[in-house]
Design a protein around this motif. Structure first.
Motif, short mmCIF file in Angstrom:
data_model
loop_
_atom_site.label_atom_id
_atom_site.label_comp_id
_atom_site.label_asym_id
_atom_site.label_seq_id
_atom_site.Cartn_x
_atom_site.Cartn_y
_atom_site.Cartn_z
N VAL A 1 0.84 -1.20 0.00
CA VAL A 1 0.00 0.00 0.00
C VAL A 1 0.87 1.25 0.00
CG1 VAL A 1 -1.63 1.33 1.41
CG2 VAL A 1 -1.99 -1.10 1.06
N THR A 2 1.91 1.27 0.80
CA THR A 2 2.81 2.43 0.86
C THR A 2 3.49 2.68 -0.48
OG1 THR A 2 3.22 2.02 3.21
CG2 THR A 2 4.82 3.40 2.05
N ILE A 3 3.96 1.63 -1.12
CA ILE A 3 4.64 1.78 -2.41
C ILE A 3 3.67 2.29 -3.48
CG2 ILE A 3 5.72 0.46 -4.29
CD1 ILE A 3 7.04 -1.26 -2.10
N VAL A 4 2.48 1.73 -3.54
CA VAL A 4 1.52 2.13 -4.57
C VAL A 4 1.07 3.58 -4.35
CG1 VAL A 4 -0.79 1.67 -5.50
CG2 VAL A 4 0.76 -0.21 -5.04
N ILE A 5 0.75 3.95 -3.13
CA ILE A 5 0.33 5.33 -2.87
C ILE A 5 1.47 6.29 -3.13
CG2 ILE A 5 -0.38 6.93 -1.04
CD1 ILE A 5 -2.19 4.73 0.04
N SER A 6 2.69 5.92 -2.78
CA SER A 6 3.86 6.77 -3.05
C SER A 6 4.06 6.98 -4.55
CB SER A 6 5.12 6.17 -2.45
OG SER A 6 5.02 6.10 -1.05
N ALA A 7 3.87 5.93 -5.33
CA ALA A 7 3.99 6.05 -6.78
C ALA A 7 2.94 7.01 -7.33
CB ALA A 7 3.86 4.69 -7.44
N GLY A 8 1.72 6.94 -6.81
CA GLY A 8 0.67 7.86 -7.24
C GLY A 8 0.99 9.30 -6.88
N VAL A 9 1.50 9.50 -5.68
CA VAL A 9 1.87 10.86 -5.25
C VAL A 9 3.01 11.39 -6.12
CG1 VAL A 9 2.88 12.18 -3.35
CG2 VAL A 9 1.01 10.60 -2.90
N LEU A 10 3.97 10.53 -6.48
CA LEU A 10 5.05 10.97 -7.36
C LEU A 10 4.52 11.38 -8.74
CD1 LEU A 10 7.90 8.45 -6.50
CD2 LEU A 10 7.82 10.89 -5.99
N CYS A 11 3.54 10.67 -9.25
CA CYS A 11 2.91 11.07 -10.52
C CYS A 11 2.24 12.43 -10.38
CB CYS A 11 1.89 10.03 -10.97
SG CYS A 11 2.60 8.55 -11.68
#
Length: 96
Positions: free
Chosen positions: A70-80
């Motif tokens: 969950v942390t990795i996926v949400i972080s990737a979205g925030v980076l986008c």
């Protein structure tokens, strides 16, 4: 009314794609956070809310893995989303 050049159109499209992808990825991460996980036949609950009355050691790995995902996926979205904002700021500065 200002016209958009070929390069401007590409940058605008890139900005929209990054923003839409960022929102979709963040929402996907949140959905993953509510997905129930289990370990050895024991329902452990979700990354956001572990099940009540579980033996902590039996579910530690499953819950840690779910939380990391969950942390990795949400972080990737925030980076986008950050990239979309950066593209917009750069585009606005160039057009100013």
């Amino acid at each position: 009314m200002p016209t958009i050049s070929g390069a401007g159109f590409v940058v605008t499209t890139l900005n929209k794609i990054l923003a839409i992808a960022g929102v979709a990825i963040v929402l996907g991460g949140v959905a993953l956070g509510f997905r129930s996980v289990s370990a050895g036949g024991t329902v452990c609950g979700s990354a956001f809310q572990p099940a009540a009355g579980i033996t902590p050691m039996s579910c530690d790995n499953a819950l840690n893995g779910a939380g990391t995902l969950v942390t990795i996926v949400i972080s990737a979205g925030v980076l986008c989303l950050i990239a979309a904002a950066a593209v917009k700021v750069v585009r606005d500065k160039v057009n100013a």
